[in-house]
Design an enzyme around this catalytic site. Structure first.
Site, mmCIF file in Angstrom:
data_model
loop_
_atom_site.group_PDB
_atom_site.id
_atom_site.type_symbol
_atom_site.label_atom_id
_atom_site.label_comp_id
_atom_site.label_asym_id
_atom_site.label_seq_id
_atom_site.Cartn_x
_atom_site.Cartn_y
_atom_site.Cartn_z
ATOM 1 N N HIS A 27 68.220 46.135 14.062
ATOM 2 C CA HIS A 27 68.786 46.882 12.779
ATOM 3 C C HIS A 27 67.856 47.320 11.817
ATOM 4 O O HIS A 27 67.790 48.274 11.017
ATOM 5 C CB HIS A 27 69.994 45.906 12.068
ATOM 6 C CG HIS A 27 70.802 46.710 10.822
ATOM 7 N ND1 HIS A 27 71.460 47.484 11.183
ATOM 8 C CD2 HIS A 27 70.513 46.542 9.604
ATOM 9 C CE1 HIS A 27 71.879 48.086 10.098
ATOM 10 N NE2 HIS A 27 71.324 47.216 9.046
ATOM 11 N N GLU A 72 75.577 54.757 9.105
ATOM 12 C CA GLU A 72 74.767 53.465 9.122
ATOM 13 C C GLU A 72 73.755 53.372 10.162
ATOM 14 O O GLU A 72 74.154 53.719 11.493
ATOM 15 C CB GLU A 72 76.129 52.324 9.373
ATOM 16 C CG GLU A 72 75.359 51.033 9.456
ATOM 17 C CD GLU A 72 76.358 49.872 9.448
ATOM 18 O OE1 GLU A 72 76.161 48.816 9.890
ATOM 19 O OE2 GLU A 72 77.381 50.191 8.893
#
Length: 442
Positions: free
Chosen positions: A396, A86
């Protein structure tokens, strides 16, 4: 297309398995053969080692293996190995480590290391009669029957800590448990615990059969259902924490230290009272925990199950982390139930697991518990810090940018262009696609 079942799949060669899968499910497409084979290790011995970790293995599934440096944990400066796919997990952990490096770092406390397992059985007998039998006859026999199994563990300072009879008949007719607690020292201990429990089941049946405490009808009613460890270990728990004066928080987001501390505490409190938020909150914690669990060859599924069960232990799912801002001091901590090992399992087999443990200074199981709790706390701090200041998407999506560009087949030149393009902008999938089309058309 109607697929046909296969007989003896496990007995086929690796190539035979691949041929069957590709022909049966993928229309014989040679491309899929090559996808599987490109992940085979060139060293045949190393490939064979990996294949024997599991069953019906046809290839390897790669995950990025990264390093989060600058973790000051109980006075030791460590670099944490993290196996995770991730985006932003390693970066976020590293950022938290750096933030707390000059503020004393992370402090940890091992609260307990007790692990649990149960022999589950059905016995149509009065509870008080069984309790008397357990207290005066069975309990000692259980310890004696497992002496050979526990000998080596006892020599290392572990073993069976206690055995209790648990009456569960109010919840299920005639249901009882032998509930045992264990100390497995530096091993996760699953095989050890399960071996002890299976012996409990055998000894229970033998002792009941030979006892004069029960009628023959009662003896015949005894059924041992299963003997199995529990992955819920609320008494195998570690605390990790950070703290500093609010004046020293020095966040660079443009808000004051006092506002940052206040908003941060509100965010934690919301996760404590709101299960919808707590689920995402705790998922972020486990991003950090699982990445190190996997890198050190431990069982992330057990870790996840235990953490989430613990988060709901009071009847409502809640945050694993907590925060106070009393008397001008910011304090943030996690109590994490976690059972891990540094011997046994993959720890002596998987080369990267060996590397990870060496990198961490060959920790004991308790030291690894501390490291894992810190990795979760650091991840949560980074997430909340972003949420209450710039928002989660800015950081992110910058980490996710390369995933988008790779999907679009971007060149190295195009990737560099976008790094500069989004230097002072928030990345969005739509804008990446639109700008990529614009510069390619241009």
């Amino acid at each position: 297309m109607n697929h046909q079942p296969v007989e003896g799949f496990s007995k086929l060669t690796k190539q035979g398995k691949i041929d069957w899968i590709v022909n049966e499910y993928l229309e014989g497409n040679e491309e899929y053969q090559q996808i599987l084979k490109q992940y085979w290790n060139e060293d045949p011995d190393l490939q064979k080692l990996h294949e024997e970790f599991s069953e019906n293995t046809i290839s390897n599934f790669y995950m990025p293996y990264g390093i989060a440096p600058n973790f000051l944990i109980d006075g030791k400066l460590l670099a944490l190995p993290m196996a995770v796919e991730e985006s932003s997990v390693v970066a976020a952990a590293s950022k938290s480590a750096k933030f707390w490096l000059d503020k004393g770092g992370f402090k940890t406390t091992i609260i307990n290391t007790k692990k649990l397992g149960h022999t589950h059985f059905i016995f149509k007998v009065e509870s008080h009669k069984l309790q008397h039998f357990f207290n005066f006859k069975l309990k000692q026999k259980l310890f004696e029957a497992t002496e050979d199994i526990t000998k080596n563990m006892r020599s290392r300072g572990g073993g069976i800590l206690n055995i209790r009879l648990v009456d569960k008949t109010a919840e299920m007719d005639h249901y009882f448990q032998l509930k045992a607690s264990f100390d497995t020292v530096d091993s996760m201990g699953a095989n050890f615990i399960n071996s002890c429990l299976e012996q409990f089941g055998k000894t229970l049946k033998e002792e009941v059969a030979n006892a004069d405490d029960f009628t023959q009808e009662e003896k015949d009613s005894l059924q041992v259902v299963m003997n199995i460890l529990s992955n819920y270990t609320p008494d195998c728990i570690v605390r990790a924490e950070v703290s500093c004066k609010i004046d020293d928080l020095k966040d660079d987001s443009g808000i004051s230290n006092e506002e940052f501390a206040w908003k941060f505490k509100q965010a934690v409190t919301i996760a404590e009272i709101e299960p919808f938020r707590a689920t995402t909150h705790n998922k972020g914690i486990m991003n950090g925990v699982d990445a190190v669990v996997i890198a050190t060859g431990n069982d992330f599924r057990a870790t996840e199950a235990c953490a989430h069960a613990y988060a709901a232990r009071n009847g409502k799912y809640s945050s694993l982390t907590h925060c106070t801002t009393d008397n001008g001091v910011f304090r943030f901590w996690i109590d994490l139930p976690i059972s891990v090992g540094v011997v046994g399992g993959l720890t002596n087999l998987h080369p990267l697991v060996k590397f990870s443990l060496a990198l961490l200074g060959k920790p004991s199981a308790q030291e690894l518990m501390s490291i894992l709790a810190v990795s979760g706390l650091a991840q949560n701090f980074a997430a909340l810090r972003s949420l209450v200041t710039t928002g989660i998407q800015k950081g992110h999506m910058k980490m996710h940018l390369f995933n988008i560009l790779n999907q679009m087949g971007a060149t190295e030149e195009e990737k560099q262009y976008f790094v500069n393009y989004f230097k002072d902008k928030t990345v969005s999938h739509h804008e990446v696609i639109a700008e990529l089309e614009r510069i390619r058309n241009k």
